[in-house]
Design a protein around this motif. Structure first.
Motif, PDB file in Angstrom:
ATOM      1  N   LEU A  85       0.847  -1.185   0.000  1.00 18.62           N
ATOM      2  CA  LEU A  85       0.000   0.000   0.000  1.00 18.62           C
ATOM      3  C   LEU A  85       0.885   1.238   0.000  1.00 18.62           C
ATOM      4  CD1 LEU A  85      -3.232   0.719   1.898  1.00 18.62           C
ATOM      5  CD2 LEU A  85      -1.322   2.281   2.230  1.00 18.62           C
ATOM      6  N   THR A  86       0.480   2.241  -0.777  1.00 18.29           N
ATOM      7  CA  THR A  86       1.198   3.517  -0.838  1.00 18.29           C
ATOM      8  C   THR A  86       0.229   4.649  -0.515  1.00 18.29           C
ATOM      9  OG1 THR A  86       2.701   2.676  -2.549  1.00 18.29           O
ATOM     10  CG2 THR A  86       2.552   5.069  -2.301  1.00 18.29           C
ATOM     11  N   ALA A  87       0.657   5.569   0.347  1.00 22.10           N
ATOM     12  CA  ALA A  87      -0.118   6.773   0.677  1.00 22.10           C
ATOM     13  C   ALA A  87       0.662   7.991   0.216  1.00 22.10           C
ATOM     14  CB  ALA A  87      -0.380   6.842   2.178  1.00 22.10           C
TER      15      ALA A  87
ATOM     16  N   PHE B 256      -2.531  -9.151   9.263  1.00 16.73           N
ATOM     17  CA  PHE B 256      -2.892  -7.829   9.752  1.00 16.73           C
ATOM     18  C   PHE B 256      -1.589  -7.070   9.950  1.00 16.73           C
ATOM     19  CE2 PHE B 256      -6.466 -10.449  10.962  1.00 16.73           C
ATOM     20  CZ  PHE B 256      -7.565  -9.627  10.745  1.00 16.73           C
ATOM     21  N   VAL B 257      -1.412  -5.989   9.218  1.00 14.67           N
ATOM     22  CA  VAL B 257      -0.135  -5.272   9.234  1.00 14.67           C
ATOM     23  C   VAL B 257      -0.390  -3.788   9.457  1.00 14.67           C
ATOM     24  CG1 VAL B 257       1.970  -4.744   7.967  1.00 14.67           C
ATOM     25  CG2 VAL B 257       0.849  -6.946   7.626  1.00 14.67           C
ATOM     26  N   ALA B 258       0.359  -3.175  10.379  1.00 11.91           N
ATOM     27  CA  ALA B 258       0.273  -1.733  10.629  1.00 11.91           C
ATOM     28  C   ALA B 258       1.638  -1.102  10.429  1.00 11.91           C
ATOM     29  CB  ALA B 258      -0.222  -1.469  12.051  1.00 11.91           C
ATOM     30  N   ASN B 259       1.625   0.139  10.014  1.00 14.57           N
ATOM     31  CA  ASN B 259       2.849   0.920   9.958  1.00 14.57           C
ATOM     32  C   ASN B 259       2.484   2.388  10.125  1.00 14.57           C
ATOM     33  OD1 ASN B 259       5.560   1.510   9.761  1.00 14.57           O
ATOM     34  ND2 ASN B 259       5.618   1.447   7.521  1.00 14.57           N
ATOM     35  N   SER B 260       3.338   3.138  10.784  1.00 14.66           N
ATOM     36  CA  SER B 260       3.158   4.581  10.859  1.00 14.66           C
ATOM     37  C   SER B 260       3.553   5.201   9.522  1.00 14.66           C
ATOM     38  CB  SER B 260       4.014   5.174  11.976  1.00 14.66           C
ATOM     39  OG  SER B 260       3.613   4.667  13.236  1.00 14.66           O
TER      40      SER B 260
ATOM     41  N   VAL C 210      -7.480   0.395   7.556  1.00 12.12           N
ATOM     42  CA  VAL C 210      -7.881   1.162   8.733  1.00 12.12           C
ATOM     43  C   VAL C 210      -6.858   2.278   8.931  1.00 12.12           C
ATOM     44  CG1 VAL C 210      -8.301   1.111  11.220  1.00 12.12           C
ATOM     45  CG2 VAL C 210      -8.961  -0.855   9.804  1.00 12.12           C
ATOM     46  N   ILE C 211      -7.335   3.504   9.100  1.00 12.67           N
ATOM     47  CA  ILE C 211      -6.441   4.651   9.284  1.00 12.67           C
ATOM     48  C   ILE C 211      -6.729   5.306  10.630  1.00 12.67           C
ATOM     49  CG2 ILE C 211      -5.732   6.909   8.419  1.00 12.67           C
ATOM     50  CD1 ILE C 211      -6.542   5.989   5.636  1.00 12.67           C
ATOM     51  N   ASP C 212      -5.726   5.407  11.481  1.00 13.06           N
ATOM     52  CA  ASP C 212      -5.788   6.128  12.744  1.00 13.06           C
ATOM     53  C   ASP C 212      -4.903   7.367  12.635  1.00 13.06           C
ATOM     54  OD1 ASP C 212      -7.389   4.130  13.908  1.00 13.06           O
ATOM     55  OD2 ASP C 212      -5.630   2.977  14.503  1.00 13.06           O
TER      56      ASP C 212
ATOM     57  N   GLY D 186      -8.771   2.443  21.978  1.00 14.44           N
ATOM     58  CA  GLY D 186      -9.553   1.791  20.938  1.00 14.44           C
ATOM     59  C   GLY D 186      -8.835   1.687  19.611  1.00 14.44           C
ATOM     60  N   SER D 187      -7.664   2.313  19.486  1.00 12.26           N
ATOM     61  CA  SER D 187      -6.858   2.213  18.270  1.00 12.26           C
ATOM     62  C   SER D 187      -5.646   1.335  18.534  1.00 12.26           C
ATOM     63  CB  SER D 187      -6.419   3.606  17.802  1.00 12.26           C
ATOM     64  OG  SER D 187      -5.553   4.187  18.774  1.00 12.26           O
ATOM     65  N   SER D 188      -4.927   0.981  17.485  1.00 11.24           N
ATOM     66  CA  SER D 188      -3.727   0.155  17.649  1.00 11.24           C
ATOM     67  C   SER D 188      -2.556   0.815  16.942  1.00 11.24           C
ATOM     68  CB  SER D 188      -3.955  -1.252  17.092  1.00 11.24           C
ATOM     69  OG  SER D 188      -4.231  -1.212  15.700  1.00 11.24           O
ATOM     70  N   HIS D 189      -1.362   0.561  17.466  1.00 10.38           N
ATOM     71  CA  HIS D 189      -0.137   1.067  16.853  1.00 10.38           C
ATOM     72  C   HIS D 189       0.587  -0.004  16.047  1.00 10.38           C
ATOM     73  CE1 HIS D 189      -0.743   4.327  19.790  1.00 10.38           C
ATOM     74  NE2 HIS D 189      -0.020   5.050  18.965  1.00 10.38           N
ATOM     75  N   LEU D 190       0.383  -1.244  16.402  1.00 12.12           N
ATOM     76  CA  LEU D 190       0.938  -2.331  15.606  1.00 12.12           C
ATOM     77  C   LEU D 190       0.116  -3.585  15.835  1.00 12.12           C
ATOM     78  CD1 LEU D 190       2.756  -4.406  17.580  1.00 12.12           C
ATOM     79  CD2 LEU D 190       4.330  -2.487  17.502  1.00 12.12           C
ATOM     80  N   ASN D 191       0.201  -4.497  14.872  1.00 13.91           N
ATOM     81  CA  ASN D 191      -0.549  -5.752  14.917  1.00 13.91           C
ATOM     82  C   ASN D 191       0.404  -6.929  14.804  1.00 13.91           C
ATOM     83  OD1 ASN D 191      -2.312  -3.571  13.469  1.00 13.91           O
ATOM     84  ND2 ASN D 191      -3.770  -5.021  14.331  1.00 13.91           N
TER      85      ASN D 191
END
Length: 324
Positions: free
Chosen positions: A6-8, A28-32, A54-56, A152-157
């Motif tokens: 994914l690219t933002a 399930f993958v998260a990154n800042s 999902v965007i936090d 209720g949010s997550s920083h990493l999965n």
């Protein structure tokens, strides 16, 4: 549905040659990410494969034409302040709690790891690694100021089965100068310090102001950009093309690609290799990305990358922090 990325990036502009997240089916993958916005405040997302997103929102950078006190990034030499796999000691401080919703690990941050007292810190910048056991299921980690509830949010999965995941975490401190890490199926946490954002108590200056840019690919060892594939237990350095020679710190998304074995990557300003990590893999052939804010060497500013295992690296740069 298939391996992808994914690219933002800022709306109303061409998609850059960069990625923010990589995943295989079912992960399930998260990154800042630090993402510029267009004139209407919008961003664009491109996914190479079909996926939910999902965007936090953690915060934003103000435009500051002159010297400012609050909100400047002060980088420190990367260093480790807590590892819950090891016993508590004078240099390894943490406590465990049950919490009302999730168990947590509380880590004192202010005044440790070359950081000042809490009054000088608007938010700490940490590299946090979640370490799971082979019998753990999928889970997540969420950071909050010490003494505050789960947001209720997550920083990493994490994906269980011994998965080890790291991410950059920017978090305000609690009243006692600590940070709580709320955990689901994550038994242990490792906390490394990258720096902090100044509070209004800091003197006015221009050092530490952030300059955002469309992501620029500084390294792709698959294409011999920057340097060649790392052989393992070795470092390579770059003089970043997109960053001025007097930059104080670099924002970079570091992606491990086609690694030959489990291991980790450590970005650092050169000199003695610090005992920290920014991204981890638990098996060969994984693709893991992580954002890092890392202090650079003295001008001309350079950045070094160490990997424990043989691997390719890709490094995309969304911006930099001014030097002093």
């Amino acid at each position: 549905s298939a391996p992808g990325f994914l690219t933002a990036w800022a709306g109303r502009s061409a998609r850059p040659l960069a990625s923010n997240i990589n995943a295989v089916p079912g992960e399930f993958v998260a990154n800042s990410a630090v993402v510029p916005v267009d004139a209407n405040g919008g961003i664009l997302l491109y996914a190479f494969t079909t996926a939910h997103v999902v965007i936090d929102v953690l915060g934003y950078f103000n435009v500051a034409p002159g010297a400012v006190s609050a909100g400047r990034f002060v980088a420190v030499a990367p260093n480790r302040i807590s590892d819950s796999r090891d016993p508590v000691s004078a240099t390894n401080l943490y406590t465990r709690g049950t919490g009302t919703q999730l168990p947590y690990i509380r880590v004192p941050v202010a005044g440790r790891g070359n950081l000042p007292a809490a009054a000088q810190i608007d938010a700490a910048v940490l590299v946090v690694t979640a370490v799971t056991n082979p019998d753990n299921g999928a889970g997540f980690l969420s950071a909050s100021p010490g003494g505050t509830p789960f947001s209720g949010s997550s920083h990493l999965n994490t994906n269980g089965l011994g998965d080890i995941r790291a991410n950059l975490v920017v978090v305000p401190l609690g009243a006692d100068g600590s940070v709580d890490f709320h955990l689901l199926s994550v038994p242990n946490v490792v906390v490394d310090v990258a720096g902090y954002f100044t509070s209004s108590a800091a003197p006015s200056a221009t050092a530490g102001r952030f300059h955002v840019q469309q992501p620029f690919r500084e390294v792709d060892t698959r294409e011999s950009i920057g340097f060649s594939r790392l052989p393992g237990e070795a470092s390579r350095s770059i003089d970043p093309v997109s960053i001025p020679a007097n930059a104080g710190a670099m924002a970079h998304t570091i992606t491990i690609v086609d690694n030959g074995a489990p291991g980790f990557v450590t970005p650092y300003p050169g000199g003695t290799l610090p005992v920290v990590s920014a991204g981890n893999t638990t098996a060969a052939g994984q693709v893991h990305a992580v954002l890092s804010f890392t202090q650079m060497s003295a001008a001309p500013a350079t950045m070094s990358y160490y990997t424990l295992m043989a691997t390719d690296l890709v490094v995309d740069t969304p911006g930099y922090f001014e030097g002093g």
